[in-house]
Design an enzyme around this catalytic site. Structure first.
Site, PDB file in Angstrom:
ATOM      1  N   GLY A  20       0.825  -1.211   0.000  1.00 30.46           N
ATOM      2  CA  GLY A  20       0.000   0.000   0.000  1.00 30.46           C
ATOM      3  C   GLY A  20       0.857   1.259   0.000  1.00 30.46           C
ATOM      4  O   GLY A  20       0.556   2.238  -0.674  1.00 30.46           O
ATOM      5  N   ARG A  24       7.261   1.639   1.287  1.00 28.30           N
ATOM      6  CA  ARG A  24       7.514   0.203   1.363  1.00 28.30           C
ATOM      7  C   ARG A  24       7.981  -0.316   0.009  1.00 28.30           C
ATOM      8  O   ARG A  24       8.829  -1.205  -0.058  1.00 28.30           O
ATOM      9  CB  ARG A  24       6.271  -0.531   1.842  1.00 28.30           C
ATOM     10  CG  ARG A  24       6.579  -1.861   2.468  1.00 28.30           C
ATOM     11  CD  ARG A  24       5.418  -2.380   3.265  1.00 28.30           C
ATOM     12  NE  ARG A  24       5.149  -1.584   4.435  1.00 28.30           N
ATOM     13  CZ  ARG A  24       3.952  -1.378   4.962  1.00 28.30           C
ATOM     14  NH1 ARG A  24       2.897  -1.937   4.415  1.00 28.30           N
ATOM     15  NH2 ARG A  24       3.802  -0.627   6.031  1.00 28.30           N
ATOM     16  N   ARG A  43       2.315  11.485  -8.257  1.00 30.22           N
ATOM     17  CA  ARG A  43       1.704  11.515  -6.919  1.00 30.22           C
ATOM     18  C   ARG A  43       2.542  10.804  -5.858  1.00 30.22           C
ATOM     19  O   ARG A  43       2.015  10.313  -4.846  1.00 30.22           O
ATOM     20  CB  ARG A  43       0.305  10.882  -6.937  1.00 30.22           C
ATOM     21  CG  ARG A  43      -0.682  11.742  -7.669  1.00 30.22           C
ATOM     22  CD  ARG A  43      -2.038  11.102  -7.758  1.00 30.22           C
ATOM     23  NE  ARG A  43      -2.902  11.963  -8.530  1.00 30.22           N
ATOM     24  CZ  ARG A  43      -3.918  12.676  -8.012  1.00 30.22           C
ATOM     25  NH1 ARG A  43      -4.216  12.595  -6.754  1.00 30.22           N
ATOM     26  NH2 ARG A  43      -4.628  13.443  -8.791  1.00 30.22           N
ATOM     27  N   ARG A  87      -0.875  -8.380  -4.007  1.00 27.47           N
ATOM     28  CA  ARG A  87      -0.886  -7.346  -2.967  1.00 27.47           C
ATOM     29  C   ARG A  87      -0.203  -7.889  -1.730  1.00 27.47           C
ATOM     30  O   ARG A  87      -0.436  -9.041  -1.329  1.00 27.47           O
ATOM     31  CB  ARG A  87      -2.335  -6.947  -2.649  1.00 27.47           C
ATOM     32  CG  ARG A  87      -2.506  -6.266  -1.300  1.00 27.47           C
ATOM     33  CD  ARG A  87      -3.838  -5.576  -1.145  1.00 27.47           C
ATOM     34  NE  ARG A  87      -4.189  -5.363   0.248  1.00 27.47           N
ATOM     35  CZ  ARG A  87      -3.626  -4.463   1.068  1.00 27.47           C
ATOM     36  NH1 ARG A  87      -2.661  -3.683   0.626  1.00 27.47           N
ATOM     37  NH2 ARG A  87      -4.008  -4.356   2.328  1.00 27.47           N
ATOM     38  N   SER A  90      -1.104  -4.874   5.164  1.00 21.71           N
ATOM     39  CA  SER A  90      -1.355  -5.168   6.572  1.00 21.71           C
ATOM     40  C   SER A  90      -2.861  -5.230   6.808  1.00 21.71           C
ATOM     41  O   SER A  90      -3.647  -4.764   5.993  1.00 21.71           O
ATOM     42  CB  SER A  90      -0.716  -4.102   7.464  1.00 21.71           C
ATOM     43  OG  SER A  90      -1.308  -2.859   7.218  1.00 21.71           O
ATOM     44  N   ASP A 204      -2.439  -5.056  13.673  1.00 19.22           N
ATOM     45  CA  ASP A 204      -3.099  -4.630  14.895  1.00 19.22           C
ATOM     46  C   ASP A 204      -4.286  -5.535  15.170  1.00 19.22           C
ATOM     47  O   ASP A 204      -4.788  -6.192  14.267  1.00 19.22           O
ATOM     48  CB  ASP A 204      -3.535  -3.160  14.819  1.00 19.22           C
ATOM     49  CG  ASP A 204      -4.303  -2.860  13.546  1.00 19.22           C
ATOM     50  OD1 ASP A 204      -3.667  -2.460  12.549  1.00 19.22           O
ATOM     51  OD2 ASP A 204      -5.529  -3.062  13.529  1.00 19.22           O
ATOM     52  N   ARG A 217       6.580  -2.675  12.043  1.00 19.56           N
ATOM     53  CA  ARG A 217       5.887  -3.171  10.852  1.00 19.56           C
ATOM     54  C   ARG A 217       6.856  -3.377   9.704  1.00 19.56           C
ATOM     55  O   ARG A 217       6.805  -4.383   9.021  1.00 19.56           O
ATOM     56  CB  ARG A 217       4.791  -2.177  10.434  1.00 19.56           C
ATOM     57  CG  ARG A 217       3.471  -2.434  11.090  1.00 19.56           C
ATOM     58  CD  ARG A 217       2.335  -1.945  10.248  1.00 19.56           C
ATOM     59  NE  ARG A 217       2.305  -0.495  10.141  1.00 19.56           N
ATOM     60  CZ  ARG A 217       1.784   0.311  11.048  1.00 19.56           C
ATOM     61  NH1 ARG A 217       1.276  -0.188  12.149  1.00 19.56           N
ATOM     62  NH2 ARG A 217       1.776   1.601  10.871  1.00 19.56           N
TER      63      ARG A 217
HETATM   64  N1  HPA Z   1      -8.788  -1.491   9.491  1.00 20.42           N
HETATM   65  C1  HPA Z   1      -8.702  -1.398   8.165  1.00 20.42           C
HETATM   66  N2  HPA Z   1      -7.593  -1.625   7.504  1.00 20.42           N
HETATM   67  C2  HPA Z   1      -6.500  -1.991   8.197  1.00 20.42           C
HETATM   68  C3  HPA Z   1      -6.535  -2.095   9.577  1.00 20.42           C
HETATM   69  C4  HPA Z   1      -7.744  -1.847  10.253  1.00 20.42           C
HETATM   70  O1  HPA Z   1      -7.841  -1.937  11.484  1.00 20.42           O
HETATM   71  N3  HPA Z   1      -5.294  -2.466   9.987  1.00 20.42           N
HETATM   72  C5  HPA Z   1      -4.545  -2.567   8.876  1.00 20.42           C
HETATM   73  N4  HPA Z   1      -5.265  -2.282   7.788  1.00 20.42           N
END
Ligand code: HPA
Length: 236
Positions: A20, A24, A43, A87, A90, A204, A217
């Site tokens: 994303g 990275r 961008r 893809r 996270s 998370d 991360r």
């Molecule tokens: N919500 C949506 N997208 C995410 C989250 C989340 O808590 N953590 C990592 N990507």
């Protein structure tokens, strides 16, 4: 060239690894690729093409959310003749069965997003990745001793919700976690007859509220990056 990508067609490989975050993409190029060059700066959505071992690959960021992923994956598939996008991102976890830093291979995605409906009137809520690419990733994970969880994920349009009914998403819809891009990626692959997959690292937990720092991360993503690149070696 497209409205959002300035690269020449020949400067993008037929397989794209897609985090994303543009930083990275830069990290992956600098730490894993040889003979790489920056092929997109529009961008600041950085893309790099180089070699992993002897395989030509492009690593380019998608940005956050389905609208952004939708734009980049569509342009790569349709105008740059990209065949496969993996893809690597996270996700948040909906269950204490998954720990922070666990790796998920997405085997289906549920979404209540309007993305596919608006795109071509497709109204199902569930999409799948390429089984062929997933099988290669699974085999690669086994060979490289990387533990993966094959699970369904929820793809959300909204990060900050006033009320998040994630227990229902887990118990009723079987989604183990949440991210925000795979539904648009899988939809674009389907309509354009291309292949896509999605590997995620838990960053998370919505259950324990445990979170990771951006520095942690970066490090933890190495398993996932290696898995994606080693899998790319086995894809034509
Ligand atoms: N919500 C949506 N997208 C995410 C989250 C989340 O808590 N953590 C990592 N990507």
């Amino acid at each position: 060239m497209t409205p959002h990508i300035e690269a020449l067609k020949e400067d993008i490989a037929n397989i794209v690894i897609m985090p994303g975050d543009p930083k990275r993409a830069k990290y992956i190029a600098e730490n894993y690729l040889t003979n790489y060059k920056l092929i997109n700066e529009v961008r600041s959505m950085f893309g790099y093409t180089g070699f992993y071992k002897d395989k030509k690959v492009t690593v380019m960021a998608s940005g956050m959310g389905m609208p952004s992923m939708g734009i980049y994956s569509y342009e790569l598939f349709k105008f740059y003749d990209v065949d496969i996008i993996i893809r690597i991102g996270s996700c948040g976890s909906y269950t204490d069965k998954l720990n922070i830093f666990d790796v998920i291979l997405t085997d289906s995605v549920y979404s209540d997003s309007s993305y596919a409906k608006v795109q071509n009137n497709f109204t199902d809520n569930i999409l799948h990745p390429s089984l062929e690419v997933n099988n290669i990733i699974e085999k690669t994970a086994l060979e490289n001793n990387i533990k993966i969880h094959k699970e369904r994920i929820y793809c959300s349009d909204v990060f900050y919700k006033e009320k998040d009914d994630f227990v229902n998403k887990y118990e009723t819809l079987n989604c183990v976690g949440v991210e925000m891009e795979s539904f648009a990626l899988f939809h674009n692959a389907n309509i354009l007859n291309k292949k896509a997959a999605c590997i995620l690292t838990v960053s998370d937990s919505l259950v324990t509220k445990e979170a990771t720092t951006s520095q942690q991360r970066e490090k933890s993503l190495n398993d996932m990056i290696k898995l994606a690149l080693e899998s790319a070696l086995l894809i034509n």
